[in-house]
Design an enzyme around this catalytic site. Sequence first.
Site, PDB file in Angstrom:
ATOM      1  N   SER A  57       0.828  -1.201   0.000  1.00 31.46           N
ATOM      2  CA  SER A  57       0.000   0.000   0.000  1.00 31.46           C
ATOM      3  C   SER A  57       0.860   1.247   0.000  1.00 31.46           C
ATOM      4  O   SER A  57       1.955   1.264   0.583  1.00 31.46           O
ATOM      5  CB  SER A  57      -0.871  -0.016   1.260  1.00 31.46           C
ATOM      6  OG  SER A  57      -1.447   1.245   1.466  1.00 31.46           O
TER       7      SER A  57
ATOM      8  N   TYR B  77      -1.419  -0.593  10.848  1.00 33.23           N
ATOM      9  CA  TYR B  77      -1.748  -1.239   9.570  1.00 33.23           C
ATOM     10  C   TYR B  77      -0.618  -1.003   8.565  1.00 33.23           C
ATOM     11  O   TYR B  77      -0.102  -1.937   7.945  1.00 33.23           O
ATOM     12  CB  TYR B  77      -3.075  -0.694   9.009  1.00 33.23           C
ATOM     13  CG  TYR B  77      -3.230  -0.994   7.540  1.00 33.23           C
ATOM     14  CD1 TYR B  77      -3.455  -2.297   7.109  1.00 33.23           C
ATOM     15  CD2 TYR B  77      -3.093   0.007   6.570  1.00 33.23           C
ATOM     16  CE1 TYR B  77      -3.546  -2.589   5.749  1.00 33.23           C
ATOM     17  CE2 TYR B  77      -3.180  -0.274   5.229  1.00 33.23           C
ATOM     18  CZ  TYR B  77      -3.406  -1.574   4.817  1.00 33.23           C
ATOM     19  OH  TYR B  77      -3.479  -1.858   3.482  1.00 33.23           O
TER      20      TYR B  77
ATOM     21  N   LYS C 135       2.316  -3.605   6.655  1.00 30.60           N
ATOM     22  CA  LYS C 135       2.649  -3.678   5.224  1.00 30.60           C
ATOM     23  C   LYS C 135       4.157  -3.482   5.024  1.00 30.60           C
ATOM     24  O   LYS C 135       4.784  -4.145   4.204  1.00 30.60           O
ATOM     25  CB  LYS C 135       1.861  -2.629   4.434  1.00 30.60           C
ATOM     26  CG  LYS C 135       0.379  -2.942   4.338  1.00 30.60           C
ATOM     27  CD  LYS C 135       0.147  -4.177   3.480  1.00 30.60           C
ATOM     28  CE  LYS C 135      -1.270  -4.674   3.488  1.00 30.60           C
ATOM     29  NZ  LYS C 135      -1.434  -5.973   2.834  1.00 30.60           N
TER      30      LYS C 135
END
Length: 337
Positions: free
Chosen positions: A124, A148, A152
């Site tokens: 992302s 989050y 990643k």
Amino acid sequence: MAVLVTGGAGYIGSHTAVALHDAGHEVVIVDNFANSSPAAVDAVRALTTEDLAFVEADLLDDDAVRRVFEQHEITGVVHFAAHKAVAESVSEPSRYYRNNVGSLLGVLDAMLEHGVDRLVHSSSCTVYGQPEVLPVSESAPVRAASPYGRTKLVSEQIISDVCAVRPLAAVMLRYFNPVGAHGSGTLGEDPNGIPNNLVPLVMQVAGGSRGKLPVFGDDYDTADGSGVRDYVHVVDLADAHVAALEVLAGGHEGATAVNVGTGSGTSVLELIEAARRVTGKAIPYEVVERRPGDVAKTWAAVDLAHDFLGWRAKRGIEEMMRDHWRWHCENPGGYRR
Ligand code: UDP
């Protein structure tokens, strides 16, 4: 000879499963429906083949993952399965790390055990935080601002470390803002509860099931003051995974991170206007406080996607809105009809 798509019942995974099938690949989907629906698998099968293999399994279950590799001749993996809600990751970081990092480790171990050496990983643009230079290129500093985002980032680092010493090659696709839906209107984004993302909310307001759209700030350093993002059509994004697998099949080595965006930014207010034009509906909004953790603006440098993957986004913001709107109108309750 099949491609394993983990999280293939999810928004991007389901579109990618269809794109892989359309490109001539056999597909095996694994999903635990943590944030998706069996109806999405039905929709993928209706667009591809009723024989499309599906396994309901949690990737944290090593035995279940091993069985998938034993029962299917897997040649490559496209790994989507992960939790993805930024705010939830702030309140439950250990759950996010356990799931997102643990799932990846399970998949990597099974790949190495079974001699599968091609991985396309779902990453992302959140790994960049607020970039200092725009468009943001893959060599920009990474400094994810949420648990989050850090799952990643850690995942990319794990993949790079493994690729350095084991027979594994990977493309890590850093998605900008995926929106839109399959042109058939049968596959799309189906958020649980109140959506966090802008476009599903805009569609609900246009459709009349939500009163007013909150616009999170109009005093950013952008042309109209609202936040700017690089929205990319989910079907274009799905095609980028097919292109990445082709590059890996061509013998590419190591782990390479590649931005997937259109290369241009759209502000919240511009997006509302595009949605109004496409839907013909009023989209009342109210400017409210900035949302904590939001960056002002980001859009992708897309040279590497073009030069390395031979991929470029084809669809513009109007097509994204049109397809998302069609999906929304034909499935107002998402997959839960
Ligand atoms: N946004 C907004 N109202 C909403 C949801 C989002 O104004 O109800 C804005 C948000 O501040 C950002 C843009 O829309 O500028 C995209 O937000 P989204 O959550 O879709 O994606 P992300 O923040 O992950 O880029």
